[in-house]
Design an enzyme around this catalytic site. Sequence first.
Site, PDB file in Angstrom:
ATOM      1  N   GLU A  67     -19.147  -5.203  10.537  1.00  0.00           N
ATOM      2  CA  GLU A  67     -20.117  -4.461  11.348  1.00  0.00           C
ATOM      3  C   GLU A  67     -21.207  -5.381  11.912  1.00  0.00           C
ATOM      4  O   GLU A  67     -21.646  -5.207  13.045  1.00  0.00           O
ATOM      5  CB  GLU A  67     -20.766  -3.357  10.510  1.00  0.00           C
ATOM      6  CG  GLU A  67     -19.813  -2.193  10.172  1.00  0.00           C
ATOM      7  CD  GLU A  67     -18.949  -2.465   8.967  1.00  0.00           C
ATOM      8  OE1 GLU A  67     -19.080  -3.537   8.358  1.00  0.00           O
ATOM      9  OE2 GLU A  67     -18.108  -1.599   8.631  1.00  0.00           O
TER      10      GLU A  67
ATOM     11  N   ARG B 267     -24.865  -1.784   7.699  1.00  0.00           N
ATOM     12  CA  ARG B 267     -24.447  -3.179   7.504  1.00  0.00           C
ATOM     13  C   ARG B 267     -24.899  -4.070   8.672  1.00  0.00           C
ATOM     14  O   ARG B 267     -25.036  -5.273   8.531  1.00  0.00           O
ATOM     15  CB  ARG B 267     -22.923  -3.289   7.400  1.00  0.00           C
ATOM     16  CG  ARG B 267     -22.356  -3.146   6.019  1.00  0.00           C
ATOM     17  CD  ARG B 267     -22.550  -4.388   5.164  1.00  0.00           C
ATOM     18  NE  ARG B 267     -22.287  -4.121   3.792  1.00  0.00           N
ATOM     19  CZ  ARG B 267     -21.072  -4.235   3.228  1.00  0.00           C
ATOM     20  NH1 ARG B 267     -20.033  -4.585   3.961  1.00  0.00           N
ATOM     21  NH2 ARG B 267     -20.908  -3.961   1.933  1.00  0.00           N
TER      22      ARG B 267
ATOM     23  N   LYS C  32       0.863  -1.185   0.000  1.00  0.00           N
ATOM     24  CA  LYS C  32       0.000   0.000   0.000  1.00  0.00           C
ATOM     25  C   LYS C  32       0.908   1.246   0.000  1.00  0.00           C
ATOM     26  O   LYS C  32       1.807   1.348   0.814  1.00  0.00           O
ATOM     27  CB  LYS C  32      -0.885  -0.019   1.244  1.00  0.00           C
ATOM     28  CG  LYS C  32      -2.011   0.985   1.225  1.00  0.00           C
ATOM     29  CD  LYS C  32      -3.071   0.654   2.297  1.00  0.00           C
ATOM     30  CE  LYS C  32      -4.249   1.616   2.242  1.00  0.00           C
ATOM     31  NZ  LYS C  32      -5.306   1.219   3.190  1.00  0.00           N
TER      32      LYS C  32
HETATM   33  C1  LIG Z   1     -18.709  -1.833   5.064  1.00  0.00           C
HETATM   34  C2  LIG Z   1     -17.517  -0.910   5.161  1.00  0.00           C
HETATM   35  N1  LIG Z   1     -16.938  -0.709   6.370  1.00  0.00           N
HETATM   36  C3  LIG Z   1     -15.880   0.106   6.487  1.00  0.00           C
HETATM   37  C4  LIG Z   1     -15.391   0.764   5.382  1.00  0.00           C
HETATM   38  C5  LIG Z   1     -14.252   1.753   5.529  1.00  0.00           C
HETATM   39  N2  LIG Z   1     -13.067   1.292   4.759  1.00  0.00           N
HETATM   40  C6  LIG Z   1     -12.792   1.783   3.563  1.00  0.00           C
HETATM   41  S1  LIG Z   1     -11.419   1.121   2.906  1.00  0.00           S
HETATM   42  C7  LIG Z   1     -11.173   0.165   4.303  1.00  0.00           C
HETATM   43  C8  LIG Z   1     -10.005  -0.743   4.398  1.00  0.00           C
HETATM   44  C9  LIG Z   1      -9.945  -1.633   3.192  1.00  0.00           C
HETATM   45  O1  LIG Z   1      -8.802  -2.471   3.299  1.00  0.00           O
HETATM   46  P1  LIG Z   1      -8.403  -3.335   2.019  1.00  0.00           P
HETATM   47  O2  LIG Z   1      -9.603  -3.987   1.470  1.00  0.00           O
HETATM   48  O3  LIG Z   1      -7.294  -4.194   2.437  1.00  0.00           O
HETATM   49  O4  LIG Z   1      -7.953  -2.251   0.936  1.00  0.00           O
HETATM   50  P2  LIG Z   1      -6.599  -1.391   0.907  1.00  0.00           P
HETATM   51  O5  LIG Z   1      -6.999  -0.024   1.443  1.00  0.00           O
HETATM   52  O6  LIG Z   1      -5.602  -2.081   1.733  1.00  0.00           O
HETATM   53  O7  LIG Z   1      -6.219  -1.332  -0.547  1.00  0.00           O
HETATM   54  C10 LIG Z   1     -12.171   0.385   5.223  1.00  0.00           C
HETATM   55  C11 LIG Z   1     -12.263  -0.256   6.556  1.00  0.00           C
HETATM   56  C12 LIG Z   1     -16.035   0.547   4.143  1.00  0.00           C
HETATM   57  N3  LIG Z   1     -15.648   1.194   3.011  1.00  0.00           N
HETATM   58  N4  LIG Z   1     -17.079  -0.295   4.067  1.00  0.00           N
END
Ligand SMILES: Cc1ncc(C[n+]2csc(CCOP(=O)(O)OP(=O)(O)O)c2C)c(N)n1
Length: 625
Positions: A361, A389, A275
């Site tokens: 969630e 959610r 990342k």
């Molecule tokens: C249902 C939900 N909960 C929380 C979030 C907030 N959120 C956005 S990106 C993220 C982390 C995603 O991690 P990953 O899938 O590993 O993607 P990366 O940012 O590492 O590329 C979170 C918790 C969301 N978008 N949707």
Amino acid sequence: MGRHTPQLDRISAPADMKSLSDAELRILADELRDEVIHSVANTGGHLGSSLGVVELTVALHAVFDTPRDKLIWDVGHQCYPHKVLTGRRAQMHTLRQEGGISGFTKRSESPFDPFGAAHSSTSISAALGFSVARDMGQATGDAVAVIGDGSISAGMAYEALNNAGAQGRRMFVILNDNEMSIAPPVGAMSHYMTSLAGSAQPEAAREPGPARDHARRARELVTGAVNDQSTLFENLGFEYIGPIDGHDMDQLLSVLRAARVRSNGPVLIHCCTVKGKGFGPAEEAADRYHGVSSFDPKTGTQAKKRPNAPSYTKIFGEALADEATRDPKLVAITAAMPSGTGLDIFASHHPSRMYDVGIAEQHGVTFAAGLAAGGLKPFCAIYSTFLQRGYDQIVHDVALQNLPVRFAIDRAGLVGADGATHAGAFDIGYLTALPNMVVMAASDEAELVHMVATAAAYDDGPIAFRYPRGEGTGVTIPERGRPLEIGKGLIVRQGFDVAILSFGAHLSESQRAADIIEAQGMTVTVADARFAKPLDTQLIAKLARKHRVLITVEQGAQGGFGAMVLHHLANEGWLDGDLAVRTMTLPDRFIDQGAPDAMYADAGLTAQDIAAIALQAAKVHQVQA
Ligand SMILES: Cc1ncc(C[n+]2csc(CCOP(=O)(O)OP(=O)(O)O)c2C)c(N)n1
Ligand SMILES: CC(=O)[C@@H](O)[C@H](O)COP(=O)(O)O
Ligand SMILES: [Mg+2]
């Protein structure tokens, strides 16, 4: 921007990439990364995730036939390279701005965005849907879901893997494993994926020895070599390929090309990425520059504007930590957003009492219900939009059993650059509909401190309090919160002609509306409802009895606070006479990204709007100044 990008300049759509050699694709990826860094340096946005998928984006569009093949980005926050390659390079300067392009994938924005996102863990389900459509004769090609290691920690992803694996249809899942969520990832799945990735992490993958063997094995797998141990994904019916280095264009191209030719069932390709890849300040940052404001592309220094007042989030984190100092039963739950919710502040004081359940969630809410049933005082801190959610869990596991779970609902109302997918529009309606539920909204950050204390003291059932994204109003913060009387609001301004009953943080706008109305010679009463459930029926009766116009105001959709007041007024006969009632809510449409004030203007919820509605109602009912 004056930078030299000869390969990128040749690409107005992915079809233009088909003529590039693999060496030219590698150059294209380098130019694309530079473009994203310099573009997001001006606009801000989700930089780290986008930089982590630059090579993957180039390889996917080079190998697959988009938009006929459906490339579905989970969350979609990593889609900036995808948007540059799919005809939106010239619009990137409008990213996440009013009238500009979304910060996530969006069907209405491009045929290359086959499925909208922003809430995580939906991509595999959508990809399966497209795969069934293809098999039933619809004009669609392959479906490719790109899902991160954080997003695959959500239950919905397993529902999809479970179903897709059983259906056995040809589809592709790219697991983008960068060992980061917003915060460092949590959970057994994270450990499992790390064990699968082993030493094939990108840095190691270039080294000879086991890492190179991993990559070789990945290619062999695609050509049919039998794996010596089955993974969870294979046991669910997927062919598992990898782990491969998600920044090695040769590996990506060879594995994707072979998989596309050879696979006839569901395939999961495990890509190890970094990342923030390729931008030192992002790679070195603890959050890998997950979400950044504009910054200097040379140094990475972000243009952080000095806040006029502490954020609601910070006030919440500190107030909860303070309550927990006096109450050992108090615990806190986040769904993968410790910093966004302020629970990182709580955890700095009480590290053993903060639980990050990952992007889960549904589990988080019922976990909190279990904590409450077990005698503890759980504060479930989840943004309004993401709490959606866990709604059935709120109904079935919390409200129906009347368990004392506390819901700290941040990002209530319109949130700005994240746009419609992140609006905290619906929680008032979806919570006030539930028996046993107490629903509060803070009109400022001092009220928030008192609501934290109120929730900590309230043990008779579930209780929720909502507050907006961003800075507070600058009011003095009380040393210590004091519990509010449940179901009691208060009058903050006394008048006689018009009454404005405000729920939540639009109280300041309501006060400004009162000023506008009073300039017309009328007097205005302004009340802070504090509670949408139970309503302060005595306060409402006083307002209805003494005024000819009653306006309700909330930062929420129809069917929330105003509806609750209308139910009460109607059922108590207050609407049988000549009381004029108007409910001011968000409109019945989704509102795209912009500055919050502009979004509320678009929503018709400014002080001017409130005053205009009140004056119009007064005129209709001949209320004389
Ligand atoms: C249902 C939900 N909960 C929380 C979030 C907030 N959120 C956005 S990106 C993220 C982390 C995603 O991690 P990953 O899938 O590993 O993607 P990366 O940012 O590492 O590329 C979170 C918790 C969301 N978008 N949707
Ligand atoms: C992509 C995503 O869903 C999160 O990164 C979200 O954008 C965070 O929102 P805040 O910036 O309001 O914390
Ligand atoms: Mg990740």
